[in-house]
Design a protein around this motif. Structure first.
Motif, short mmCIF file in Angstrom:
data_model
loop_
_atom_site.label_atom_id
_atom_site.label_comp_id
_atom_site.label_asym_id
_atom_site.label_seq_id
_atom_site.Cartn_x
_atom_site.Cartn_y
_atom_site.Cartn_z
N THR A 65 0.75 -1.14 0.04
CA THR A 65 0.06 0.08 -0.01
C THR A 65 0.72 1.28 0.05
N ALA A 66 2.00 1.39 0.71
CA ALA A 66 2.58 2.62 0.91
C ALA A 66 3.11 2.85 -0.25
N ALA A 67 4.02 1.63 -1.07
CA ALA A 67 4.45 2.26 -2.34
C ALA A 67 3.66 2.28 -3.37
N LEU A 68 2.60 1.84 -3.28
CA LEU A 68 1.31 2.23 -4.56
C LEU A 68 0.78 3.45 -4.16
N ASN A 69 0.89 3.93 -3.02
CA ASN A 69 0.33 5.30 -2.70
C ASN A 69 1.15 6.42 -3.12
N GLN A 70 2.75 5.82 -3.29
CA GLN A 70 3.79 6.79 -3.40
C GLN A 70 3.91 7.69 -2.11
N SER A 75 11.74 0.47 3.84
CA SER A 75 13.00 -0.20 3.25
C SER A 75 13.17 0.15 2.03
N ARG A 76 14.46 0.15 1.58
CA ARG A 76 14.74 -0.09 -0.10
C ARG A 76 13.94 -1.06 -0.55
N LEU A 77 13.95 -2.31 -0.10
CA LEU A 77 13.16 -3.51 -0.63
C LEU A 77 11.85 -3.23 -0.80
N GLU A 78 11.28 -2.85 0.22
CA GLU A 78 9.76 -2.43 0.06
C GLU A 78 9.68 -1.41 -1.00
N ALA A 79 10.37 -0.60 -1.09
CA ALA A 79 10.12 0.43 -2.34
C ALA A 79 10.44 -0.24 -3.69
N LEU A 80 11.16 -1.18 -3.71
CA LEU A 80 11.51 -1.91 -4.98
C LEU A 80 10.46 -2.94 -5.41
N ASN A 81 9.79 -3.52 -4.28
CA ASN A 81 8.62 -4.58 -4.38
C ASN A 81 7.62 -3.85 -4.81
N GLY A 82 7.40 -2.56 -4.10
CA GLY A 82 6.30 -1.62 -4.69
C GLY A 82 6.30 -1.21 -6.14
N LEU A 83 7.49 -0.94 -6.73
CA LEU A 83 7.69 -0.65 -7.87
C LEU A 83 7.33 -1.69 -9.04
N PHE A 84 8.02 -2.78 -8.47
CA PHE A 84 7.61 -4.14 -9.19
C PHE A 84 6.16 -4.39 -9.35
#
Length: 429
Positions: A65-70, A75-84
């Motif tokens: 949710t966090a990464a999809l909501n920008q 963590s960097r891993l969470e950001a990368l998984n969100g972008l993926f």
């Protein structure tokens, strides 16, 4: 008619009898795994016996949710998984075997194999229909799309019959405008969802040319609605607020009985921004958001894309207005249509382009542009649509001038009293 047959007709794709049977079989199998919306399709690939799917519960995306909501992530891993994940649910879902297996391993999902009567034909047409079919059992992310919002003013104050009449009138203006453009070989492959007191409208073809055509479509709807209001008796034709903006959104299909709907719904930054823009707009106003996009330099084959902001987008769209010449709105023909942003430099506006700050009911502000439409008819009449300046801005200017006059008057009175006092002191001496 099955969903696969509807998709084939909708997109005009011709496939053989065997592949039609394949799609029907696939449709039934996917529906079983879909579970009335409990699971969504993430991606797929072809196999020697049929296809393989990666499906996950609809709440699977919640962990991103966090990464999809920008927003900020831990963590960097969470950001990368969100972008993926965002890339995964954007665009095509078809993958080659290696990418498909890598995705399954990364997400910890077990592929679902569906054997078909015959393999999916490798001719593009059948794969395209499979892609469209699977999109209806999924959630998609669109990074940028042009969207319209037509909002009926004071809708809740009307009787149920008047509300029905107004929605039907607005629908007619939408359909009539589509028909007019179609006769000029301008096709708006649009879809819409109701907001209860209006409609969101967007083009299925998310291209720069489609965005320009959608803007032209908006102008026609507003014009048709304005003519209808002139002829209306009672409260049968709505007074509308209109918004045009570009931004990101998610697209999904709701469950309707045992099947997903044939038409999609959208929600995201673009729809939220449009709603807030119109929340602060005045009746009859046409507003545009502050955005950047790309447009073709012309309609010719040698055209190339250039980056533009909102004013330059309107400038490019204005060139399409020539196609409206000699069209009939009523019994009379259109001689000329001028569409501009208020304060625009040139014969149409006469000033510098200005943005207007709109504050919504939540206290949030955003920059918008105010659109004006001048229609000159063959009978010598002119139809003016939109607002030259927002009434709120007018009131603010009037108040500022009133306060300035009061302050000036108070300064003069104070100066006169000082002079009088000086005169008295001098006389006393």
């Amino acid at each position: 008619m099955s969903d696969s047959e509807s998709l084939s007709e909708q997109h005009g794709v011709a496939i053989g009898i065997l592949q039609r049977g394949n799609l029907k079989f696939l449709e039934a199998a996917i529906r079983e795994h879909w579970g009335l919306g409990q699971n969504i399709v993430l991606c797929w690939r072809t196999t020697a016996k049929g296809i393989e799917l990666l499906m996950a519960p609809h709440y699977f995306l919640a962990q991103y949710t966090a990464a999809l909501n920008q927003t900020a992530v831990d963590s960097r891993l969470e950001a990368l998984n969100g972008l993926f994940i965002k890339k995964l649910i954007s665009g095509r879902r078809y993958m080659k075997a290696q990418a498909f297996n890598g995705t399954a391993k990364r997400l910890g999902l077990e592929p679902i194999a569906i054997d078909l009567p015959v393999p999916i034909a490798d001719d593009g047409a059948a794969q395209s229909l499979v892609e469209e079919l699977l999109h209806r059992y999924s959630i998609s992310y669109v990074d940028k799309r042009a969207v319209l919002l037509f909002d009926i003013v004071d809708f809740s104050l009307f009787t149920p019959f008047e509300q029905t009449s107004q929605l039907n009138s607005l629908s007619y203006s939408i359909n009539s405008s589509y028909h007019k453009l179609l006769k000029q070989h301008i096709e708006i492959n649009f879809t819409r969802t109701t907001t209860g007191d209006g409609f969101y409208i967007w083009s299925r073809d998310n291209t720069p040319e489609a965005s320009l055509n959608l803007y032209l479509f908006m102008l026609l709807v507003v014009m048709d609605n304005a003519i209808a209001r002139r002829r209306a008796v009672g409260n049968t034709v709505p007074l509308i607020r209109t918004g045009f903006h570009m931004g990101s959104h998610y697209e999904f299909y709701q469950a309707e009985g045992l099947n997903p709907t044939m038409f999609s719904y959208i929600v995201g930054d673009v729809t939220i921004e449009l709603a807030r823009m119109l929340d602060g707009a005045s009746p009859g106003q046409i507003v545009m958001g502050d955005f950047e996009t790309s447009v073709p330099t012309s309609s010719g084959e040698g055209a190339y894309l250039i980056d533009v902001d909102t004013p330059r987008f309107v400038e490019r769209a204005r060139k399409k207005l020539a196609s409206l010449k000699d069209w009939s709105l009523t019994e009379d023909k259109i001689l000329e249509v001028r569409c501009y942003l208020t304060g625009e430099t040139g014969a149409s506006g006469g000033e510098t382009v200005k943005t207007f700050t709109i504050t919504d009911k939540h206290g949030m502000t955003r920059k918008t542009y105010n659109v004006r439409i001048n229609i000159h008819m063959s009978n010598g009449q002119a139809i003016i649509l939109g607002m030259q300046r927002r009434s709120k801005e007018k009131r603010e200017v009037i108040e500022q001038r009133r306060y300035a006059r009061q302050e000036s008057s108070q300064r003069r009175q104070l100066r006169d009293r000082i002079e009088q006092q000086k005169g008295l002191n001098t006389h006393g001496e």
